[in-house]
Design an enzyme around this catalytic site. Structure first.
Site, PDB file in Angstrom:
ATOM      1  CG  HIS A  76      -0.140   0.418   2.494  1.00  0.00           C
ATOM      2  ND1 HIS A  76       0.670  -0.463   3.165  1.00  0.00           N
ATOM      3  CD2 HIS A  76      -0.050   1.596   3.173  1.00  0.00           C
ATOM      4  CE1 HIS A  76       1.206   0.146   4.206  1.00  0.00           C
ATOM      5  NE2 HIS A  76       0.805   1.392   4.237  1.00  0.00           N
TER       6      HIS A  76
HETATM    7  C1  UD1 Z   1      -1.164   6.442   5.531  1.00  0.00           C
HETATM    8  C2  UD1 Z   1       0.241   6.786   5.999  1.00  0.00           C
HETATM    9  C3  UD1 Z   1       1.135   5.559   5.863  1.00  0.00           C
HETATM   10  C4  UD1 Z   1       0.548   4.375   6.583  1.00  0.00           C
HETATM   11  C5  UD1 Z   1      -0.883   4.133   6.128  1.00  0.00           C
HETATM   12  C6  UD1 Z   1      -1.501   3.069   6.994  1.00  0.00           C
HETATM   13  C7  UD1 Z   1       0.895   9.128   5.660  1.00  0.00           C
HETATM   14  C8  UD1 Z   1       1.760  10.036   4.896  1.00  0.00           C
HETATM   15  N1  UD1 Z   1       0.828   7.862   5.229  1.00  0.00           N
HETATM   16  O1  UD1 Z   1      -1.074   6.108   4.162  1.00  0.00           O
HETATM   17  O2  UD1 Z   1       2.402   5.839   6.452  1.00  0.00           O
HETATM   18  O3  UD1 Z   1       1.323   3.233   6.307  1.00  0.00           O
HETATM   19  O4  UD1 Z   1      -1.650   5.347   6.293  1.00  0.00           O
HETATM   20  O5  UD1 Z   1      -2.499   2.376   6.346  1.00  0.00           O
HETATM   21  O6  UD1 Z   1       0.318   9.528   6.636  1.00  0.00           O
HETATM   22  N2  UD1 Z   1      -8.545   6.151   1.575  1.00  0.00           N
HETATM   23  C9  UD1 Z   1      -9.804   5.574   1.676  1.00  0.00           C
HETATM   24  N3  UD1 Z   1     -10.343   5.432   2.913  1.00  0.00           N
HETATM   25  C10 UD1 Z   1      -9.714   5.839   4.029  1.00  0.00           C
HETATM   26  C11 UD1 Z   1      -8.461   6.435   3.927  1.00  0.00           C
HETATM   27  C12 UD1 Z   1      -7.876   6.582   2.695  1.00  0.00           C
HETATM   28  O7  UD1 Z   1     -10.418   5.196   0.677  1.00  0.00           O
HETATM   29  O8  UD1 Z   1     -10.277   5.657   5.125  1.00  0.00           O
HETATM   30  C13 UD1 Z   1      -7.919   6.281   0.248  1.00  0.00           C
HETATM   31  C14 UD1 Z   1      -8.078   7.671  -0.326  1.00  0.00           C
HETATM   32  O9  UD1 Z   1      -8.265   7.535  -1.702  1.00  0.00           O
HETATM   33  C15 UD1 Z   1      -6.734   8.308  -0.066  1.00  0.00           C
HETATM   34  C16 UD1 Z   1      -5.759   7.134  -0.087  1.00  0.00           C
HETATM   35  O10 UD1 Z   1      -6.511   6.040   0.409  1.00  0.00           O
HETATM   36  O11 UD1 Z   1      -6.406   9.278  -1.026  1.00  0.00           O
HETATM   37  C17 UD1 Z   1      -4.536   7.356   0.754  1.00  0.00           C
HETATM   38  O12 UD1 Z   1      -4.882   7.684   2.091  1.00  0.00           O
HETATM   39  P1  UD1 Z   1      -3.865   8.504   3.039  1.00  0.00           P
HETATM   40  O13 UD1 Z   1      -4.406   8.576   4.413  1.00  0.00           O
HETATM   41  O14 UD1 Z   1      -3.483   9.786   2.382  1.00  0.00           O
HETATM   42  O15 UD1 Z   1      -2.569   7.651   3.024  1.00  0.00           O
HETATM   43  P2  UD1 Z   1      -2.340   6.101   3.234  1.00  0.00           P
HETATM   44  O16 UD1 Z   1      -1.877   5.521   1.949  1.00  0.00           O
HETATM   45  O17 UD1 Z   1      -3.516   5.496   3.904  1.00  0.00           O
HETATM   46  N1  UDP Z   2      -3.697  -4.956   9.041  1.00  0.00           N
HETATM   47  C1  UDP Z   2      -5.027  -5.341   9.208  1.00  0.00           C
HETATM   48  N2  UDP Z   2      -5.741  -5.703   8.086  1.00  0.00           N
HETATM   49  C2  UDP Z   2      -5.201  -5.730   6.853  1.00  0.00           C
HETATM   50  C3  UDP Z   2      -3.838  -5.331   6.700  1.00  0.00           C
HETATM   51  C4  UDP Z   2      -3.121  -4.946   7.818  1.00  0.00           C
HETATM   52  O1  UDP Z   2      -5.538  -5.358  10.318  1.00  0.00           O
HETATM   53  O2  UDP Z   2      -5.910  -6.079   5.890  1.00  0.00           O
HETATM   54  C5  UDP Z   2      -2.957  -4.510  10.232  1.00  0.00           C
HETATM   55  C6  UDP Z   2      -1.698  -5.292  10.527  1.00  0.00           C
HETATM   56  O3  UDP Z   2      -1.979  -6.337  11.414  1.00  0.00           O
HETATM   57  C7  UDP Z   2      -0.772  -4.244  11.148  1.00  0.00           C
HETATM   58  C8  UDP Z   2      -1.275  -2.928  10.605  1.00  0.00           C
HETATM   59  O4  UDP Z   2      -2.520  -3.192   9.971  1.00  0.00           O
HETATM   60  O5  UDP Z   2      -0.921  -4.209  12.547  1.00  0.00           O
HETATM   61  C9  UDP Z   2      -0.304  -2.328   9.621  1.00  0.00           C
HETATM   62  O6  UDP Z   2      -0.863  -1.204   9.056  1.00  0.00           O
HETATM   63  P1  UDP Z   2      -0.450  -0.630   7.649  1.00  0.00           P
HETATM   64  O7  UDP Z   2       0.218  -1.687   6.861  1.00  0.00           O
HETATM   65  O8  UDP Z   2      -1.665   0.003   7.081  1.00  0.00           O
HETATM   66  O9  UDP Z   2       0.526   0.554   8.021  1.00  0.00           O
HETATM   67  P2  UDP Z   2       2.083   0.650   8.362  1.00  0.00           P
HETATM   68  O10 UDP Z   2       2.371  -0.250   9.499  1.00  0.00           O
HETATM   69  O11 UDP Z   2       2.828   0.302   7.117  1.00  0.00           O
HETATM   70  O12 UDP Z   2       2.259   2.095   8.673  1.00  0.00           O
END
Ligand code: UD1
Ligand code: UDP
Length: 367
Positions: A206
């Protein structure tokens, strides 16, 4: 008046702050949960509050998705309003997201003391938004909770005074210790997906630098496809919404041995992690969990801010190169899962509360 305010906004922050929230509940420490609304889809948000039995956030700032600047800017304004209203003694943030950056900047200029949970992680890759966020959060924090001695050493190297740092272990262990057995009992994910007694690999991808770059994303999928075919297994890929959007925008046909599903709740993801023969990921938290659970991991990135996992032999970097993904996966499948867990014993949350400048009486109860 609130003693502790938690500022959180995304899936990993909810999971890794849950043990600290629960330690506050056990100790009678008053707390407020401020949710920025960075994550808002049920599959990234409310499912974790439900499954981890957390109280609903006291404030939801509903900031939602936008560019880094706009998202962070809206958070700064909204968090400042809430902190001014509730005047906490301590603000806690966890990790490296934009919610952490905003919470840290506001709290560092407020009356409250600021604590950063999971301090001192470094990938040395400043093109990652997370690297910028964690550096800023660390340098404005009063209390830095480093999960390992390695993360403490990065902080000391950057000139952060030793008295601000406490090595606590990672709260991800606390969450796993608490939920592993619950996941085993309650999750029906293996049966639902037809995976009982079946070999399979689990995948997540992701991260912005992987999925927003069409070539890298296609390479990763090609590498995982070849890995699955080489070993004759299926790969389960719960797809984060960012990746889902990119799959659609790039018109990618995800190859067959990779089964895409909706993001899983924590208990189902944990159940699948424990049962998988191999985990392929670009997630920070998933690298740690695989290491703690004894499941070999391939990290499809060029670097990691979790070198402890590669040092103990639980994880290897493959980059996004398809050939390297296949070779690395094949090597990792030979590992026996018997490495040591470098992330602590599951008491990180208690150590964090004990180190905070709360009333002595409150700290005693937290012990
Ligand atoms: C964010 C964090 C990343 C973390 C991840 C955890 C930053 C810079 N990045 O990335 O470090 O690993 O969260 O999962 O803070 N979207 C939805 N529903 C939601 C949220 C997001 O559909 O509830 C979609 C939207 O299209 C959005 C995209 O996901 O534009 C990215 O969401 P965003 O919160 O900007 O960053 P993440 O990729 O989730
Ligand atoms: N996770 C979850 N469901 C999923 C994928 C990940 O519950 O489908 C959990 C996983 O167990 C871990 C956390 O999400 O604890 C990791 O989050 P993510 O990969 O979104 O963010 P990162 O750790 O890279 O910031």
């Amino acid at each position: 008046m609130t003693d502790v305010a938690f500022v959180l906004g995304t899936r990993p922050e909810i999971i890794k702050l849950a043990p600290v929230v629960q330690a506050c509940q056990r100790s009678g420490i008053e707390f407020t949960i401020i949710h920025t609304g960075q994550h808002y889809s049920d599959t990234l948000d409310s499912v974790f509050f439900d499954q981890l039995e957390l109280p609903a956030p006291d404030y939801n700032l509903r900031v939602g998705s936008s560019s880094h600047g706009e998202q962070t800017g809206e958070m700064l304004i909204a968090i400042e309003r809430v902190l001014t209203e509730i005047d906490p003694d301590v603000v806690l943030v966890q990790g490296d997201t934009n919610s952490v950056l905003a919470g840290a900047i506001v709290a560092s200029k407020a009356r409250a003391e600021l604590g950063h949970v999971e301090a001192g992680l470094r990938s040395s890759d400043r093109s990652m938004p997370e690297e910028i966020n964690r550096i800023v959060a660390d340098h404005v924090s009063d209390y830095l909770f480093a999960p390992t001695e390695q993360s403490e050493s990065y902080l000391l190297d950057e000139g952060i005074p030793a008295h601000r740092i406490t090595v606590t272990g990672n709260t991800v262990v606390d969450a796993l210790v608490r939920n592993r057995e619950i996941a085993h009992r309650k999750s029906t994910a293996l049966a639902d997906l037809g995976l009982v007694d079946t070999d399979f690999f689990l995948m997540t991808a992701h991260r912005q630098e992987n999925v927003d770059d069409e070539k890298r994303f296609r390479d990763i999928l090609a590498g995982v496809e070849r890995t699955a075919k080489t070993h004759g297994v299926e790969v389960i890929y719960p797809v984060h919404p960012r990746a889902r959007e990119r799959i659609e925008a790039f018109g990618i046909d995800v190859p067959d041995p990779i089964r895409t599903i909706e993001p899983l709740g924590y208990l189902d993801f944990l159940r699948l992690s424990v049962a998988a023969d191999l985990i392929l990921t670009d997630s920070g938290g998933v690298q740690e969990e695989a290491c703690i659970l004894g499941v070999p991991c391939v990290t499809m990135r060029d670097n990691t801010e979790r070198p402890e996992t590669t040092d103990v032999g639980a994880n290897q970097l493959s980059s996004s190169d398809p050939n390297r993904i296949v070779i690395t996966a094949t090597e990792m499948l030979l590992r026996d899962g018997e490495w040591e867990n470098p992330f602590g014993d599951g008491d990180a949350a208690e150590r964090i509360l004990q180190a905070l400048p709360l009333d002595a009486e409150v700290r005693e109860v937290a012990r």
